[in-house]
Each structure stands twice: as C-alpha cells, then as structure tokens.
Design an enzyme around this catalytic site. Structure first.
Site, PDB file in Angstrom:
ATOM      1  N   GLN A  46      23.143  30.493  65.324  1.00  0.00           N
ATOM      2  CA  GLN A  46      24.233  31.415  65.006  1.00  0.00           C
ATOM      3  C   GLN A  46      24.362  32.530  66.031  1.00  0.00           C
ATOM      4  O   GLN A  46      25.457  33.043  66.267  1.00  0.00           O
ATOM      5  CB  GLN A  46      24.029  31.997  63.604  1.00  0.00           C
ATOM      6  CG  GLN A  46      24.051  30.954  62.505  1.00  0.00           C
ATOM      7  CD  GLN A  46      25.344  30.149  62.503  1.00  0.00           C
ATOM      8  OE1 GLN A  46      26.417  30.692  62.294  1.00  0.00           O
ATOM      9  NE2 GLN A  46      25.247  28.842  62.751  1.00  0.00           N
ATOM     10  N   HIS A  55      60.357  53.781  29.006  1.00  0.00           N
ATOM     11  CA  HIS A  55      59.538  52.690  28.490  1.00  0.00           C
ATOM     12  C   HIS A  55      59.566  52.687  26.962  1.00  0.00           C
ATOM     13  O   HIS A  55      59.693  51.635  26.318  1.00  0.00           O
ATOM     14  CB  HIS A  55      58.091  52.848  28.957  1.00  0.00           C
ATOM     15  CG  HIS A  55      57.860  52.518  30.395  1.00  0.00           C
ATOM     16  ND1 HIS A  55      58.427  53.205  31.431  1.00  0.00           N
ATOM     17  CD2 HIS A  55      57.096  51.531  30.969  1.00  0.00           C
ATOM     18  CE1 HIS A  55      58.027  52.697  32.574  1.00  0.00           C
ATOM     19  NE2 HIS A  55      57.224  51.678  32.325  1.00  0.00           N
ATOM     20  N   GLU A  77      26.985  37.200  56.098  1.00  0.00           N
ATOM     21  CA  GLU A  77      27.932  36.080  56.039  1.00  0.00           C
ATOM     22  C   GLU A  77      27.221  34.788  55.633  1.00  0.00           C
ATOM     23  O   GLU A  77      27.641  34.086  54.720  1.00  0.00           O
ATOM     24  CB  GLU A  77      28.585  35.906  57.407  1.00  0.00           C
ATOM     25  CG  GLU A  77      29.529  34.733  57.497  1.00  0.00           C
ATOM     26  CD  GLU A  77      30.040  34.489  58.908  1.00  0.00           C
ATOM     27  OE1 GLU A  77      31.031  33.762  59.055  1.00  0.00           O
ATOM     28  OE2 GLU A  77      29.437  35.025  59.869  1.00  0.00           O
ATOM     29  N   HIS A  78      26.144  34.449  56.342  1.00  0.00           N
ATOM     30  CA  HIS A  78      25.359  33.252  56.043  1.00  0.00           C
ATOM     31  C   HIS A  78      23.955  33.676  55.642  1.00  0.00           C
ATOM     32  O   HIS A  78      23.299  34.416  56.384  1.00  0.00           O
ATOM     33  CB  HIS A  78      25.238  32.332  57.267  1.00  0.00           C
ATOM     34  CG  HIS A  78      26.534  31.959  57.900  1.00  0.00           C
ATOM     35  ND1 HIS A  78      27.005  32.553  59.057  1.00  0.00           N
ATOM     36  CD2 HIS A  78      27.465  31.037  57.541  1.00  0.00           C
ATOM     37  CE1 HIS A  78      28.167  32.012  59.384  1.00  0.00           C
ATOM     38  NE2 HIS A  78      28.473  31.093  58.487  1.00  0.00           N
TER      39      HIS A  78
END
Length: 441
Positions: free
Chosen positions: A253, A415, A321-322
C-alpha cells in the site's frame, strides 16, 4: 495511546493536507470556471495543455472501442471479466439487501420508502503512473447493478491514444459512454455539461490531487462518492503474525504514493523489530521502492501495545482506510472495531485482494472519514426517498389537530392552518381564523 505502549517507529512528516493545496485549489477553480463559461472549447484547451491530446472527438465510437478490445490479449480480457463478476456479485447482494417497504402507522396512514437509482453518473478511471483499471470495476459495475441508466466513464490518454486495458475494463463493466479525457477538464465537463458531453448527477472514482479538489469544488452541484486522500493501511498483528508477510503487505500500500501512511500495531516487540528489518530488505528490490520508501520513511509507524484490546482501541483511533488483522483469531476484530473503511481478516486475505480482485469496493474513506462513513457501495448510487398517504378521514383529522398545536409552539402559523384545514374538513372542528365553507366554495 496507552502509557504502556511503545512507539518503535514514528512518522517523520506529520499528517497534513497535501502540499500546495491552495495552488491546486486555485488552478482547479480556474479550469472549472473556464469549462462552465466556454464548454468544449475550454475542455480542448486544457486537454491540449496538460495531455497534448486533442482528437476530433473525446468520446470513443463503437468501432474505436472494438479496435481497442481487439488489441487486448484474451487472457487479460478473461481476467477483467473474472474480477467484474466478483464485484457484480457482491454489489448485487448489497442491492438485494435494500428493499422498498410500506407500513401502516395509524389506521389508514401509509408511509413508504423507495430506493431510486440516480439517472446519470460520471466515473473517473485514473491513468498516468498508476492506471487504476480496477476503478472501472468499482465505479461502473456497481452503478449499473444499482440501476443507473447512464454511466459516462472517462480516463486520460496514454502515450497519445486510448489506454487499451482501461477502455476494455470500462466497456466490459457496462459503461454507456467512454471518453478519453483526463484531469479537471474531464470532471468539469461531466459535472457541468458541454455542447458534446451531457451533464451527470454524480461523480465517482479516485484521482490525483487536482481531480480530488475538482470533486470537492463541484460537490453540491453534483453528488460525489467520497472526498479522497492518500491511500492508508493499518495492520494489527499479534505474535503469531509472520513479519515477512506484514512487511510485504505494508509496502503493497505504501507504493500508492509518497504520502501513504503505513502503520503496524502489534502486541509483539519481536514482530515489530523483524517487520522493520524486512521492510528495509525488501525496498531495494521493489520496482516501486522509491515511492514506497518515501512513504515508509515519512509516514510509516510501528507501535507495540500490551494486548489486543489496546491494539483495537488504538486502531479505531486511526480510522484507517484499510485495516488488516493478522492474529490467531482475526474475526474478533468484527466485534472489537468500528472505525475502518474495509477490514481484511487473517493471513490468507490481503488489502491487495480488495484493491484488485476479491469483489468488495476499493473506493474507501481516508483521512479519518471512516469515523462517520463507509466506502462506495451500491447504495451510494441510490436515492432513498419516502412517501406518505392518509386514506382514513379520522386519522387525518387527529393528525391535523396535533399538527396545529405543535406548529403554534414554534410560531409557524401557516403550518398550523394547513393542519387545521384537515381537522375541519375530515373531523368536527371549526376554524377560528376563517369562515370559509368547506365543500361550498
């Protein structure tokens, strides 16, 4: 970090936004403004400047696609088909888990949910030093499984022409349009539309700092998958982990870029020591060793912790991330961890499988975003919307009465009156603010 933890290797460079960010932002803003104002002319101007690429049409026609596919070895096409089957199968399982439903919450009150595909998506497939062919699988295949009607995929030119494998991957993935166009000009053309490129509603796919910044600036006008940062890997290992495997997986990586963090958290000082030794032994023979070496030197970390409880707690703080789990009972991490983009369990699994072949999506959160979001999945291409219908008069009148009181607490008289009307029309109440005769106007 636990007071009994020991930092064996610290990063040399503190984690920070990419260098030159303001310069990148200014350049991106200039290109987007030009494409917005001048369309195809601007796209061609920037493509010529950055890629020396100015074909008659940036979109490939059927004959051009067929010629590209004919140039790709059949074994390569078979591998692309295999990987896309894995991605498609997992994405389909995700899609099948998302069901439309309708419930009756009160007598005659029906509330429902539908999952509607986005109509048009732009998929960016990076080129350059690392042509991420797998991004075609992750973005295009997943979008088509979600039911996206139009997927326009684009990738930069390579050596003055269409990059064959990337084009083949986009075509096999099911892209409806394929453009050979890169950089900010490609992203801007897809997001804003030009005379020859119809605008999309969402942008997906990774890219360099300029592409990432373009997606950031265009977000709001179009949707995006994720804000991208440098690739990250974190390994949790105990004393059963093989240090050579740990070192190899960290470098797998780190080679993504010089700013890619590679972190080892281990309960074993021996695994920590030997992993560092193996990294130094492996780097000289790694073709991408210059990049991976800078990443390891500047952003690599090794921490020894007293036990796996401390390891999981520390790993969650990184929200990487990983996250790879190399322990004797890797599935414990499923219950112990909550902050990660994707989890890789056991030494038979590796992050490279997730990047390239296994079928889960590799477009994942970085820079701590895993604390609040997951990665790209079939649901990103769907709009989960709701609908309401009241068929019972008594329920409408009851809700109208409560709506009136609740709205007036907040000083929303309009409303309140909308609720009052239903209370009067479908119940027995009288309106105090009008003498309008219902049914006789």
């Amino acid at each position: 970090m636990s007071t009994s933890s020991m930092i064996v290797k610290k990063p040399v460079v503190a984690a920070a936004p990419r260098a030159g960010r303001q310069e990148v932002a200014d350049t991106v803003a200039e290109i987007i403004a030009d494409v917005r104002a001048n369309g195809d002319v601007a796209v061609r101007r920037w493509s010529e400047k950055f890629d020396s690429w100015s074909p008659d049409s940036y979109r490939l026609g059927p004959d051009e696609i067929a010629a590209v596919l004919a140039s790709v070895p059949e074994t390569v096409l078979d591998d692309l088909r295999f990987v896309q089957r894995q991605v498609r199968g997992f994405a389909q399982a995700q899609r099948d888990s998302l069901t439309d439903f309708e419930v009756e919450t009160l007598p005659g009150v029906y509330l429902g949910q539908r999952n509607i595909p986005i109509s048009a998506v732009g998929a960016y497939v990076p080129g350059g030093r690392y042509p991420l062919t797998a991004s075609a699988h992750m973005t295009v295949v997943t979008a088509k499984v979600a039911g996206v009607e139009r997927v326009a995929a684009t990738t930069p030119p390579d050596r003055g022409g269409p990059p064959p494998i990337s084009v083949a991957a986009m075509h096999l993935a099911g892209a409806d349009e394929i453009y050979v166009l890169g950089g900010v000009q490609a992203v801007a053309a897809l997001a804003l539309g030009t005379e020859t490129v119809a605008a999309v509603e969402m942008l997906a796919g990774p890219g360099n700092a300029y592409v990432a910044e373009a997606k950031r600036q265009l977000f709001g006008e179009v949707g995006i998958d994720l804000f991208a940062g440098p690739t990250e890997v974190l390994i949790v290992a105990d004393d059963t982990a093989d240090p050579f495997t740990v070192a190899t997986d960290l470098l797998s990586q780190a080679e993504h870029g010089p700013d890619s963090p590679a972190v080892l958290i281990t309960t074993s000082a021996e695994v920590a020591r030997r992993t560092i030794e193996h990294v130094e032994e492996l780097l000289p023979g790694l073709p991408t060793g210059e990049v991976a070496g800078r990443a390891w030197r500047d952003h690599g970390e090794v921490v020894v912790v007293p036990d796996l409880t401390a390891a999981y707690e520390l790993a969650d703080g990184y929200a990487s991330e990983h996250v790879q789990i190399l322990t004797d009972r890797p599935r414990l991490a499923l219950d112990r961890m909550r902050n990660y983009g994707a989890l890789f369990l056991g030494d038979k699994t590796c992050v490279a499988y997730g990047d390239k072949v296994i079928g889960t999506n590799h477009v994942l959160p970085t820079l701590g975003a895993a604390r609040y979001t997951g990665g790209l999945w079939v649901g990103k291409y769907l709009k989960t919307v709701t609908y309401q219908e009241i068929q019972d008069a008594r329920s409408s009148a009851e809700l109208g009465e409560i709506c009136g009181r609740a709205s007036r607490l907040e000083n929303f008289e309009g409303h309140a009156r909308s609720g009052d009307v239903r209370t009067a029309r479908f119940g027995t109440a009288r309106l105090g603010w009008t003498d309008h005769p219902f049914g006789r106007a």
